[in-house]
Scaffold this active site. Sequence first.
Site, PDB file in Angstrom:
ATOM      1  N   ARG A 227      46.549  39.653  22.500  1.00 20.74           N
ATOM      2  CA  ARG A 227      45.924  39.030  23.667  1.00 20.74           C
ATOM      3  C   ARG A 227      46.739  37.797  24.038  1.00 20.74           C
ATOM      4  NH1 ARG A 227      43.737  43.170  24.548  1.00 20.74           N
ATOM      5  NH2 ARG A 227      41.504  43.615  24.635  1.00 20.74           N
TER       6      ARG A 227
ATOM      7  N   HIS B 180      50.984  44.975  29.889  1.00 18.05           N
ATOM      8  CA  HIS B 180      49.837  45.363  29.049  1.00 18.05           C
ATOM      9  C   HIS B 180      49.760  46.892  28.875  1.00 18.05           C
ATOM     10  CE1 HIS B 180      45.614  43.983  27.607  1.00 18.05           C
ATOM     11  NE2 HIS B 180      45.977  45.088  26.986  1.00 18.05           N
TER      12      HIS B 180
HETATM   13  C1  OXD Z   1      42.435  47.242  24.220  1.00 24.07           C
HETATM   14  C2  OXD Z   1      43.479  46.988  25.211  1.00 24.07           C
HETATM   15  O1  OXD Z   1      41.822  46.299  23.730  1.00 24.07           O
HETATM   16  O2  OXD Z   1      43.882  47.937  25.906  1.00 24.07           O
HETATM   17  O3  OXD Z   1      42.187  48.415  23.883  1.00 24.07           O
HETATM   18  O4  OXD Z   1      43.931  45.856  25.351  1.00 24.07           O
END
Ligand code: OXD
Length: 317
Positions: A232, A280
């Site tokens: 994250r 991402h």
């Molecule tokens: C998850 C993401 O948490 O895709 O699965 O970030």
Amino acid sequence: MSPRIAPPQRLTVCHPDAQAQHRWVHALRARLPQLRIAPYPDPADADAALVWHPPPEFFARLPSLRVLFAAGAGVDALLAHPGLPPALPVVRLEDAGMAAQMIEYCVHEVVRRYRGFDRYEAQQRAGRWAEIEPPPRARYTVGVLGMGVLGRRVAQALAQLGYGVIGHGRSAGGPETGHIERSHGDAQLPAFLARCDVLVLLAPLTAATRDLMNAERLAMLPAHAWLVNVARGALVDECALLEAIDAGRLAGATLDVFRDEPLPPSHPFWTHPRIRVTPHVAAMTLVDEGAAQVAAKIGAMRTGALPSGLVDRARGY
Ligand code: OXD
């Protein structure tokens, strides 16, 4: 011991991407024919939901929910939803096809750095023919910070390739990881960071991990180290990261996640020569695998067992 969760009968699917929502509904209907399954806001009396970034009014519109399935591995955004009822059990996906992708992504970045492929690219641009000899693989240390389901799989894959791998977790114990060296807790973090040639962040975002890689901790990494963040964005202080790289205190970073997503067009990461950006995508949720896992979790609930992936709300993952 958490009380048993009654198996659901009526499930709503809520996803911000209409196409993804449609695919989830179909995949879940195929696996769970006994359940009534519909796209949000139906059925209004749903006792279960599968969600990804539900809207603000979501929980107020569905007062009968008894269990919530997250359509991903990270539940930080879901746990921060102001309408989430405090006692509603939250269950997350654990692998569902994500581990293989995460392994590919991390191995790609480690190999690129270890074998000097980034430097060969620069050499090609300069028309330069020169070999780069990597150090012995076992002495090239990859630190994996976060030894959950995905972290363990990544650490094991790198260890199988012969890299020196250290897995750092919140606490000692947890599932067996064979010969992988382990470290844990705040006290051992500085020594762990100091040994990393590459640091892979795979920890969940919680109150304890927010800004974990701040200026002070970034400075604990060797100056030649490379940071890979596939967890994250908020685990890393982005300004401190830029400062460390620009000052030569860190070689660079590969970032798949950001504090603001999509990464704003004016963000300096886009054009920085020592930062690699992906949108991402390190491990995307695969709908069929995800639906199979939700069906298995509901199957476990039917036998009276607790589903795996049940989130500890106090711990945050
Ligand atoms: C998850 C993401 O948490 O895709 O699965 O970030």
